[in-house]
Write an enzyme that holds these catalytic residues in place. Structure first.
Site, PDB file in Angstrom:
ATOM      1  CB  ILE A   1      -1.144   0.499   1.314  1.00  0.00           C
ATOM      2  CG1 ILE A   1      -1.347  -1.141   1.610  1.00  0.00           C
ATOM      3  CG2 ILE A   1      -1.980   1.238   1.481  1.00  0.00           C
ATOM      4  CD1 ILE A   1      -1.413  -2.984   2.545  1.00  0.00           C
ATOM      5  CG  HIS A   2       3.765   3.635  -2.514  1.00  0.00           C
ATOM      6  ND1 HIS A   2       3.157   4.749  -2.966  1.00  0.00           N
ATOM      7  CD2 HIS A   2       5.278   2.770  -2.626  1.00  0.00           C
ATOM      8  CE1 HIS A   2       5.227   5.231  -3.119  1.00  0.00           C
ATOM      9  NE2 HIS A   2       5.591   4.276  -3.128  1.00  0.00           N
ATOM     10  CB  VAL A   3       0.030   6.607   1.507  1.00  0.00           C
ATOM     11  CG1 VAL A   3      -0.449   7.156   1.141  1.00  0.00           C
ATOM     12  CG2 VAL A   3      -0.116   5.874   2.180  1.00  0.00           C
TER      13      VAL A   3
END
Length: 168
Positions: A87-89
């Site tokens: 999960i890359h914000v």
């Protein structure tokens, strides 16, 4: 007796199919529409993305936190079936060196769908990075038998289904 004490003898149910939920409120988008070729050309793997409307990022699946980047902009989760999700914000948020990000978990933590992972300042990301979009990528695609998109467009964190994965 020893088997009961140490949990041996318990039959663990093998999970082979899992639903991956949205990690944020916002709009679902195809990974190929993410404005970064590393994600859009699927160099890191298959997945989907969410353009967030709030900075609360939650776990999209039940599993274990296997990585939290020191800059707090990305989290790796191994699901119960062994699928590894990133999960890359935001995009180019690594350059913010953690500014505007608060992690609520650490490596080794067990998480359930909807558990808080990260809180981020979307306005600061808009100012200092190239995009707020959140790619959700399967890092070990060789473990995936099939992936079916749920077809959702509006996302609610921890509630909206993004896709269903069947592990090999």
């Amino acid at each position: 007796m020893l088997k009961k004490l140490f949990g041996m003898g318990k039959i663990q149910e093998k999970v082979t199919e899992e639903v991956i939920y949205s990690p944020a409120d916002g709009t679902v988008m195809d990974l190929s529409d993410v404005p970064d070729p590393v994600f859009s050309q699927k160099m890191m793997g298959e997945g989907i993305a969410v353009e967030p409307s709030s900075g609360e990022i939650v776990s999209p699946a039940e599993g274990e936190v296997i990585q939290i980047f020191h800059t707090k902009h990305a989290v790796g989760i191994r699901t119960r079936s062994g699928i590894e999700l990133l999960i890359h914000v935001g995009l180019e948020t690594v350059n913010m060196n953690g500014e505007g990000f608060t992690a609520h978990i650490k490596e080794g933590d067990k998480v359930k769908v909807g558990d808080p992972l990260i809180t981020c300042d979307l306005e600061l990301i808009k100012e200092k990075a190239s995009s707020t979009v959140i790619p959700i990528v399967i890092m070990n695609g060789e473990a995936v038998g099939s992936m079916v998109s749920a077809g959702e467009k509006a996302a609610r964190k921890g509630e909206s289904k993004l896709f269903t994965i069947k592990a090999k």
